[in-house]
Design a protein around this motif. Structure first.
Motif, mmCIF file in Angstrom:
data_model
loop_
_atom_site.group_PDB
_atom_site.id
_atom_site.type_symbol
_atom_site.label_atom_id
_atom_site.label_comp_id
_atom_site.label_asym_id
_atom_site.label_seq_id
_atom_site.Cartn_x
_atom_site.Cartn_y
_atom_site.Cartn_z
ATOM 1 N N UNK A 74 0.861 -1.195 0.000
ATOM 2 C CA UNK A 74 0.000 0.000 0.000
ATOM 3 C C UNK A 74 0.889 1.233 0.000
ATOM 4 N N UNK A 75 0.903 1.920 -1.140
ATOM 5 C CA UNK A 75 1.784 3.096 -1.247
ATOM 6 C C UNK A 75 1.082 4.187 -2.046
ATOM 7 N N UNK A 76 1.395 5.428 -1.699
ATOM 8 C CA UNK A 76 0.907 6.562 -2.493
ATOM 9 C C UNK A 76 1.758 6.653 -3.755
ATOM 10 N N UNK A 77 1.154 7.118 -4.861
ATOM 11 C CA UNK A 77 1.935 7.248 -6.096
ATOM 12 C C UNK A 77 2.920 8.417 -5.989
ATOM 13 N N UNK A 78 2.555 9.419 -5.175
ATOM 14 C CA UNK A 78 3.483 10.522 -4.871
ATOM 15 C C UNK A 78 3.388 10.777 -3.379
ATOM 16 N N UNK A 79 4.356 11.465 -2.835
ATOM 17 C CA UNK A 79 4.401 11.602 -1.372
ATOM 18 C C UNK A 79 3.161 12.289 -0.792
ATOM 19 N N UNK A 80 2.625 13.253 -1.554
ATOM 20 C CA UNK A 80 1.505 14.041 -1.013
ATOM 21 C C UNK A 80 0.181 13.725 -1.707
ATOM 22 N N UNK A 81 0.121 12.604 -2.455
ATOM 23 C CA UNK A 81 -1.113 12.367 -3.213
ATOM 24 C C UNK A 81 -2.247 11.935 -2.291
ATOM 25 N N UNK A 82 -3.463 12.309 -2.699
ATOM 26 C CA UNK A 82 -4.662 11.977 -1.901
ATOM 27 C C UNK A 82 -5.021 10.516 -2.146
#
Length: 503
Positions: A461-469
């Protein structure tokens, strides 16, 4: 809130309970008498060996039911000697307690219990049945429904009758309007957040089965158009039924069911079937993404109810336009358990047989997806079902999504639902990725293995960018969902970023 199941002792199944209630044994200890119960009297019966609970003004002696309760004794004891209405509504308001506990009915509360709904509600189930001869008390609104918002009117031509509902709510759409018209009974329910407005009448004259619904979305006007069987002038629309022209909390409404016909049954895996049910001609009903319905069957004379989330007949492999499913069919993917009373009865249904289907319920909001950039779906077994419509909606209608990932947990390869379709979908749409995880794989399995765990989730489980919603949706057996939510919170995801599908 999820209804947790605990292992029951042998001889304590639902069928065993049904047999006990039919045995003629005195389950209340009152030899068939019904009494009025004061709050003081109720509070004395608060032990495992002597437990009374009040639900919507009716008092039940649940002592004999303790060992048969799928949620365990502790769950029942939370309400021992008190009004358990709120607790019951949180955990499983869909359970048909009137039918399950009718032999345990002690009587009525002498005074109105504190937690009873403050608005008009159908206190007993939709067919307004009496409970062992006790009529439910009526609850009335302090002010008329008209003051609170919606209202209705009607007019006619030679051949048509039109009921107009003024919801006074913008953004009205087809999913918020549920209409059933059968045998001169009309029921039209408009969903407005956590409330609903109801028009419910016994029509003055016969109408044809086809019902048309027109919605002026911007102004919130809903028209229900009925075709007269005889071109005669109606003096009145009809006789109002108990819930007519009321605007109340949806949880106080009581579930409404209509009979649907089984039109097909196909095998998905060795133990899972795809049922296609057809709505009656006079029904207008669309199940929103992320919501479930309840199926009701009469088994050995007792009403038994279970929740299921409708799916699509197949995954959306062609993205030219969103699929327009005609609103006439409901598709359900259901795992058949070898010792499951309910699913065994379902599996024995033949094409052409009927089953009762409720109005949709659920608290999922599409807007949660529409503001996300990453959507991660965690599914355990048939917890895959809410993900089907969600995948379709996300990939066909949400432009801001960068990634959609399904992490699908199963025991064996043979248990994976729609594996081929999911792999096809991942090839077709570069935003979509699927990961299968098996807890009991064969030795040739080259994919990931294990059960849901903190280490697996931190890896996958990871965000595609550091600050993505991000929005993470999870569904499966209760322990899977509860553990998953806890692991996600431990990994730093907030409550707002997690949606658990429970029923």
């Amino acid at each position: 809130m999820n209804a947790v199941k605990v292992p029951l002792k042998p001889g304590r199944s639902l069928m065993d309970w049904i047999r006990l209630t039919k045995s003629g044994k005195d389950l209340t200890g009152l030899k068939g008498r019904l009494i009025e119960v004061t709050e003081d009297e109720l509070s004395k019966h608060n032990k495992k060996e002597d437990c009374w609970i009040c639900i919507r003004g009716f008092v039940y002696n649940v002592t004999p039911y303790m060992e048969y309760h799928p949620g365990g004794e502790d769950e029942l004891m939370k309400a021992a000697g008190t009004d358990g209405t709120d607790l019951f509504d949180q955990v499983h308001r869909w359970v048909n307690y009137e039918s399950m506990l009718k032999e345990c009915l002690v009587g009525r509360m002498a005074v109105k219990p504190i937690a009873a709904p403050k608005e008009i509600s159908s206190v007993v189930s939709e067919d307004k049945k009496q409970l062992n001869g006790v009529l439910p008390e009526k609850k009335v609104l302090a002010s008329s429904a008209k003051d609170l918002g919606p209202s209705y009117d009607w007019f006619q031509t030679d051949s048509l009758v039109t009921i107009v509902i003024y919801t006074k709510q913008k953004d009205m759409n087809a999913e918020l309007v549920i209409v059933d018209c059968q045998d001169k009974q009309l029921r039209g329910e408009i969903i407005m957040d956590d409330h609903s407005y109801l028009v419910e009448v016994d029509l003055d004259h016969a109408v044809s089965e086809d019902v048309a619904v027109n919605i002026a979305e911007k102004v919130g006007k809903v028209e229900i158009i009925l075709r007269k069987k005889d071109n005669i002038h109606w003096k009145v629309l009809g006789q109002p039924r108990e819930g007519h022209n009321t605007f109340v909390k949806r949880t106080d409404r009581g579930l409404f069911y209509r009979k649907c016909k089984v039109v097909s049954k196909t095998e998905v895996t060795h133990n899972t079937r795809l049922f296609c049910l057809m709505l009656p001609k006079g029904t207008h009903l669309h199940v929103p993404t992320g919501q479930h319905v309840y199926l009701k069957q009469i088994i050995a004379g007792t009403e038994v109810v279970k929740p299921y989330t409708p799916v699509l007949p197949f995954l959306p492999l062609d993205f030219k336009e969103p699929p327009r499913h005609n609103g006439v069919h409901i598709y359900l993917m259901i795992k058949i358990y070898s010792h499951g009373l309910f699913t065994q009865a379902l599996d024995h249904l033949q094409i052409g047989d009927y089953i009762f289907v409720s109005n949709p319920e659920g608290n999922f909001k599409k807007s949660q997806v529409q503001t996300s950039e990453d959507l991660i779906l965690l599914a355990g077994g048939t917890g895959f079902t809410p993900m089907v419509k969600l995948l379709n909606f996300a990939l066909t209608e949400v432009s801001c999504l960068r990634t959609v990932k399904l992490i699908f947990f199963n025991k064996t390869e043979d248990d994976i639902l729609w594996r081929n379709q999911l792999e096809q979908l991942a090839l077709k749409d570069e935003r979509f990725e699927v990961q299968f995880i098996l807890s009991q794989p064969t030795k040739d399995w080259v994919g990931k293995q294990g059960k849901i765990s903190s280490s697996l989730l931190s890896e996958l489980v990871k965000r595609s960018r550091r600050d993505s919603k991000v929005l993470i949706c999870i569904c499966g057996p209760a322990p899977f969902t509860e553990q998953g939510v806890q692991y996600l919170k431990d990994l730093g995801y907030s409550q707002e970023e997690i949606h658990a599908f429970t029923a």
